[in-house]
Design a protein around this motif. Sequence first.
Motif, PDB file in Angstrom:
ATOM      1  N   TYR A   1      54.931  34.295  40.280  1.00 12.83           N
ATOM      2  CA  TYR A   1      56.351  34.045  40.035  1.00 12.83           C
ATOM      3  C   TYR A   1      56.652  33.747  38.574  1.00 12.83           C
ATOM      4  O   TYR A   1      57.819  33.574  38.209  1.00 12.83           O
ATOM      5  CB  TYR A   1      56.845  32.891  40.915  1.00 12.83           C
ATOM      6  N   ALA A   2      55.608  33.677  37.723  1.00 11.67           N
ATOM      7  CA  ALA A   2      55.831  33.451  36.299  1.00 11.67           C
ATOM      8  C   ALA A   2      56.480  34.672  35.673  1.00 11.67           C
ATOM      9  O   ALA A   2      56.401  35.784  36.198  1.00 11.67           O
ATOM     10  CB  ALA A   2      54.502  33.135  35.601  1.00 11.67           C
ATOM     11  N   GLU A   3      57.153  34.477  34.546  1.00 17.08           N
ATOM     12  CA  GLU A   3      57.775  35.579  33.815  1.00 17.08           C
ATOM     13  C   GLU A   3      57.233  35.605  32.401  1.00 17.08           C
ATOM     14  O   GLU A   3      57.560  34.728  31.612  1.00 17.08           O
ATOM     15  CB  GLU A   3      59.300  35.422  33.798  1.00 17.08           C
ATOM     16  N   PRO A   4      56.414  36.593  32.053  1.00 18.36           N
ATOM     17  CA  PRO A   4      55.909  37.664  32.917  1.00 18.36           C
ATOM     18  C   PRO A   4      54.815  37.148  33.848  1.00 18.36           C
ATOM     19  O   PRO A   4      54.381  36.001  33.737  1.00 18.36           O
ATOM     20  CB  PRO A   4      55.331  38.665  31.912  1.00 18.36           C
ATOM     21  N   VAL A   5      54.385  38.003  34.761  1.00 18.81           N
ATOM     22  CA  VAL A   5      53.321  37.638  35.694  1.00 18.81           C
ATOM     23  C   VAL A   5      52.088  37.185  34.925  1.00 18.81           C
ATOM     24  O   VAL A   5      51.678  37.808  33.948  1.00 18.81           O
ATOM     25  CB  VAL A   5      52.972  38.840  36.603  1.00 18.81           C
ATOM     26  N   ASP A   6      51.513  36.076  35.349  1.00 17.81           N
ATOM     27  CA  ASP A   6      50.368  35.489  34.660  1.00 17.81           C
ATOM     28  C   ASP A   6      49.223  35.294  35.657  1.00 17.81           C
ATOM     29  O   ASP A   6      48.994  34.191  36.148  1.00 17.81           O
ATOM     30  CB  ASP A   6      50.771  34.164  34.026  1.00 17.81           C
ATOM     31  N   VAL A   7      48.544  36.381  35.968  1.00 15.88           N
ATOM     32  CA  VAL A   7      47.439  36.352  36.927  1.00 15.88           C
ATOM     33  C   VAL A   7      46.166  36.770  36.202  1.00 15.88           C
ATOM     34  O   VAL A   7      46.085  37.888  35.684  1.00 15.88           O
ATOM     35  CB  VAL A   7      47.702  37.290  38.128  1.00 15.88           C
ATOM     36  N   SER A   8      45.194  35.896  36.154  1.00 12.24           N
ATOM     37  CA  SER A   8      43.963  36.160  35.412  1.00 12.24           C
ATOM     38  C   SER A   8      43.052  37.116  36.188  1.00 12.24           C
ATOM     39  O   SER A   8      43.254  37.374  37.375  1.00 12.24           O
ATOM     40  CB  SER A   8      43.218  34.852  35.141  1.00 12.24           C
ATOM     41  N   TRP A   9      42.037  37.594  35.501  1.00 11.10           N
ATOM     42  CA  TRP A   9      41.073  38.486  36.137  1.00 11.10           C
ATOM     43  C   TRP A   9      40.341  37.772  37.275  1.00 11.10           C
ATOM     44  O   TRP A   9      40.102  38.361  38.331  1.00 11.10           O
ATOM     45  CB  TRP A   9      40.084  39.008  35.095  1.00 11.10           C
ATOM     46  N   ASP A  10      39.992  36.516  37.083  1.00 11.03           N
ATOM     47  CA  ASP A  10      39.312  35.766  38.139  1.00 11.03           C
ATOM     48  C   ASP A  10      40.185  35.670  39.386  1.00 11.03           C
ATOM     49  O   ASP A  10      39.691  35.774  40.515  1.00 11.03           O
ATOM     50  CB  ASP A  10      38.953  34.366  37.645  1.00 11.03           C
ATOM     51  N   MET A  11      41.475  35.464  39.212  1.00 17.79           N
ATOM     52  CA  MET A  11      42.380  35.380  40.354  1.00 17.79           C
ATOM     53  C   MET A  11      42.507  36.728  41.049  1.00 17.79           C
ATOM     54  O   MET A  11      42.568  36.793  42.287  1.00 17.79           O
ATOM     55  CB  MET A  11      43.743  34.883  39.893  1.00 17.79           C
ATOM     56  N   LEU A  12      42.547  37.808  40.268  1.00 16.10           N
ATOM     57  CA  LEU A  12      42.642  39.137  40.877  1.00 16.10           C
ATOM     58  C   LEU A  12      41.398  39.450  41.699  1.00 16.10           C
ATOM     59  O   LEU A  12      41.497  40.082  42.760  1.00 16.10           O
ATOM     60  CB  LEU A  12      42.835  40.193  39.789  1.00 16.10           C
ATOM     61  N   GLN A  13      40.242  39.034  41.233  1.00 16.63           N
ATOM     62  CA  GLN A  13      39.024  39.249  42.015  1.00 16.63           C
ATOM     63  C   GLN A  13      39.099  38.520  43.346  1.00 16.63           C
ATOM     64  O   GLN A  13      38.661  39.039  44.383  1.00 16.63           O
ATOM     65  CB  GLN A  13      37.807  38.771  41.226  1.00 16.63           C
ATOM     66  N   LYS A  14      39.646  37.290  43.329  1.00 17.92           N
ATOM     67  CA  LYS A  14      39.786  36.527  44.573  1.00 17.92           C
ATOM     68  C   LYS A  14      40.795  37.169  45.516  1.00 17.92           C
ATOM     69  O   LYS A  14      40.719  36.985  46.737  1.00 17.92           O
ATOM     70  CB  LYS A  14      40.240  35.098  44.250  1.00 17.92           C
TER      71      LYS A  14
ATOM     72  N   TYR B   1      37.702  44.424  46.865  1.00 18.09           N
ATOM     73  CA  TYR B   1      36.736  45.250  46.138  1.00 18.09           C
ATOM     74  C   TYR B   1      35.768  44.345  45.378  1.00 18.09           C
ATOM     75  O   TYR B   1      36.179  43.550  44.532  1.00 18.09           O
ATOM     76  CB  TYR B   1      37.474  46.175  45.177  1.00 18.09           C
ATOM     77  N   ASN B   2      34.501  44.453  45.660  1.00 14.27           N
ATOM     78  CA  ASN B   2      33.471  43.666  44.979  1.00 14.27           C
ATOM     79  C   ASN B   2      33.034  44.413  43.724  1.00 14.27           C
ATOM     80  O   ASN B   2      32.199  45.317  43.782  1.00 14.27           O
ATOM     81  CB  ASN B   2      32.284  43.420  45.909  1.00 14.27           C
ATOM     82  N   VAL B   3      33.599  44.039  42.588  1.00 17.37           N
ATOM     83  CA  VAL B   3      33.300  44.754  41.342  1.00 17.37           C
ATOM     84  C   VAL B   3      31.856  44.539  40.896  1.00 17.37           C
ATOM     85  O   VAL B   3      31.345  45.303  40.061  1.00 17.37           O
ATOM     86  CB  VAL B   3      34.253  44.324  40.208  1.00 17.37           C
ATOM     87  N   GLN B   4      31.212  43.529  41.429  1.00 18.87           N
ATOM     88  CA  GLN B   4      29.822  43.305  41.054  1.00 18.87           C
ATOM     89  C   GLN B   4      28.910  44.442  41.517  1.00 18.87           C
ATOM     90  O   GLN B   4      27.784  44.583  41.025  1.00 18.87           O
ATOM     91  CB  GLN B   4      29.313  41.974  41.649  1.00 18.87           C
ATOM     92  N   GLN B   5      29.392  45.258  42.414  1.00 16.76           N
ATOM     93  CA  GLN B   5      28.626  46.413  42.867  1.00 16.76           C
ATOM     94  C   GLN B   5      28.903  47.660  42.024  1.00 16.76           C
ATOM     95  O   GLN B   5      28.294  48.701  42.248  1.00 16.76           O
ATOM     96  CB  GLN B   5      28.952  46.701  44.335  1.00 16.76           C
ATOM     97  N   SER B   6      29.817  47.539  41.061  1.00 17.20           N
ATOM     98  CA  SER B   6      30.150  48.667  40.195  1.00 17.20           C
ATOM     99  C   SER B   6      29.240  48.665  38.975  1.00 17.20           C
ATOM    100  O   SER B   6      29.201  47.689  38.216  1.00 17.20           O
ATOM    101  CB  SER B   6      31.618  48.573  39.752  1.00 17.20           C
ATOM    102  N   LYS B   7      28.533  49.757  38.751  1.00 16.02           N
ATOM    103  CA  LYS B   7      27.661  49.851  37.586  1.00 16.02           C
ATOM    104  C   LYS B   7      28.464  49.879  36.293  1.00 16.02           C
ATOM    105  O   LYS B   7      27.996  49.399  35.249  1.00 16.02           O
ATOM    106  CB  LYS B   7      26.779  51.099  37.692  1.00 16.02           C
TER     107      LYS B   7
ATOM    108  N   VAL C   1      46.240  45.177  45.605  1.00  8.90           N
ATOM    109  CA  VAL C   1      45.454  44.757  44.434  1.00  8.90           C
ATOM    110  C   VAL C   1      44.123  45.501  44.388  1.00  8.90           C
ATOM    111  O   VAL C   1      43.653  45.912  43.320  1.00  8.90           O
ATOM    112  CB  VAL C   1      45.241  43.231  44.458  1.00  8.90           C
ATOM    113  N   THR C   2      43.524  45.701  45.543  1.00 10.81           N
ATOM    114  CA  THR C   2      42.255  46.436  45.608  1.00 10.81           C
ATOM    115  C   THR C   2      42.410  47.843  45.056  1.00 10.81           C
ATOM    116  O   THR C   2      41.598  48.305  44.233  1.00 10.81           O
ATOM    117  CB  THR C   2      41.756  46.493  47.057  1.00 10.81           C
ATOM    118  N   GLN C   3      43.438  48.555  45.501  1.00 11.25           N
ATOM    119  CA  GLN C   3      43.667  49.920  45.031  1.00 11.25           C
ATOM    120  C   GLN C   3      44.007  49.959  43.546  1.00 11.25           C
ATOM    121  O   GLN C   3      43.560  50.859  42.818  1.00 11.25           O
ATOM    122  CB  GLN C   3      44.798  50.560  45.839  1.00 11.25           C
TER     123      GLN C   3
END
Length: 529
Positions: A203-216, A220-226, A307-309
Amino acid sequence: MTNHNHEVKFAEIELGEEEAKSAGMSIPPRPEAPEQDATREEVTATPVIQPVRNYPTGEQRFLDRAKQMEDHVEPETPFVPFMTYWPTYSNMDAAQTKWYYYWRSEVRSGRYPETDLSYIFLYIYELINGVGWQEPMEGYRSLLALWDAYRSQYAKLNFYIVDWIADFILVHRLDISFQEMMCRSTYGLNGELLDLELMRGLYAEPVDVSWDMLQKLSNYNVQQSKYYTGDGGVHMETHIPRVVALVDAYYRKTQGCRLIELFKPGREVQRERYLFGSAVYDTSLYGRTLTVHTVQFSEHKLLRDWVTQLIRYCENQLRELSGYKGKLRGIHIDAALEPLITRAIKAEFERRAAMDRVESEVQIDRDRLQQLQRDSDHVRELLTVEEEPVREPERCVENGTGDDVAVVAANSGAYETSIEAPLSDESIAAVPSFPTQTPDSEPIDRMQLDDSWQAFRAGLTPAYRAALSALVRGSWESDMFAIAREHNTMPALIIDGMNDLAMETIGDLIVDADVLVDEYIEMLNNYVG
């Protein structure tokens, strides 16, 4: 004398009323209860209440002791080991107590000597009970600094302190996000803490979502991506959170609603959160529990799928730009978003690559810089003493050395020195012949004198002009999102486009890390002003 060997026998005899009379025994009549006077008020005796003595709890005794010793300091003393569960002052002997108060004074001064975990927990207990700080933000910063100092040494500290700091933020209503904790914690945020942070960021302006939050928030488990575990991780962590903010701005402009509103996450739910669990904490301060109102974003299926897509689509774009072979399959996103995301990622990716190349190619010769500065000072002296304008001295480039070239140009009564990229053996430094200026003359607008700057000026779009004005005023940080929304774009894309224009015309970047490059500030200030 009693004969104890003689057996004594007893007989039980029941006497009826007649036998009792004949035996001369009378049974007294049963007394009747006196009749109650209906008109008389019944008198009730007032019970006597014995006073109850309240004994302080162990947590209250701890707090009392902490307040008494809040300002106590011990001189330097040898370290004494101390290991116990739920440490309090009563657990320490005299030597341990001396070390604790010496160590605590060092910590308060910004020094963090090596110590045992029990001392660290004892100090944390003081902070969460309100001892050792005047304003809540001071206590929060003390907790954070203590964590930074010892988290690499004690894994158990990382496990407990996340919830304790979160509770500290909540009970004191501090207007800060949990992202500082997320970037430090091995475990990240979960449960209502994650949902609270997602609600704040979405709800922040602009959206303030960190990479750690997006992973949660992703399946998609990015740790499996080479690609991610290789060199691509830094690109994904940098670009994808910005893409989410861009998409939110796009939907707001085109559909009139925010990104999160498209998914209708549901109503707020109420949860009771136990405060400062596993810590020595006096519940009379802030209560045993805290009611938390949040929306369960982390469990919203449609949002998680989206978010996964999005992450997978952005990874494919970054793979292509990085020259990485292979792509992820089975990706489905809104077709209208594809060109928008592709352009944004490409512009930011190329901008960062260009900056990296400039930083790696430019090597500054300190001796050459000092000589150029002396030459510039000499010319400045001539300009201020001589009545006649002094022509700019010609300079040439030494062949075969690859030295940095300094262009000395007159501007506002002085010369500026700028460092450019090394030239090849055949390169020649062309020094523009700008007219000089006397102290009483008007400032010279270099943009009007140099064809390259005239081309830059002609290429400025309304968005670039608005951004340039904000950068000169020093208000870009506060105005950039309003400017971006007005022109249906993102702040990063405005800066990238303006730098691209500058590279094509003047051959240099004019904005670095969202501030104007020092050597162009005065000139652009004259232009905008």
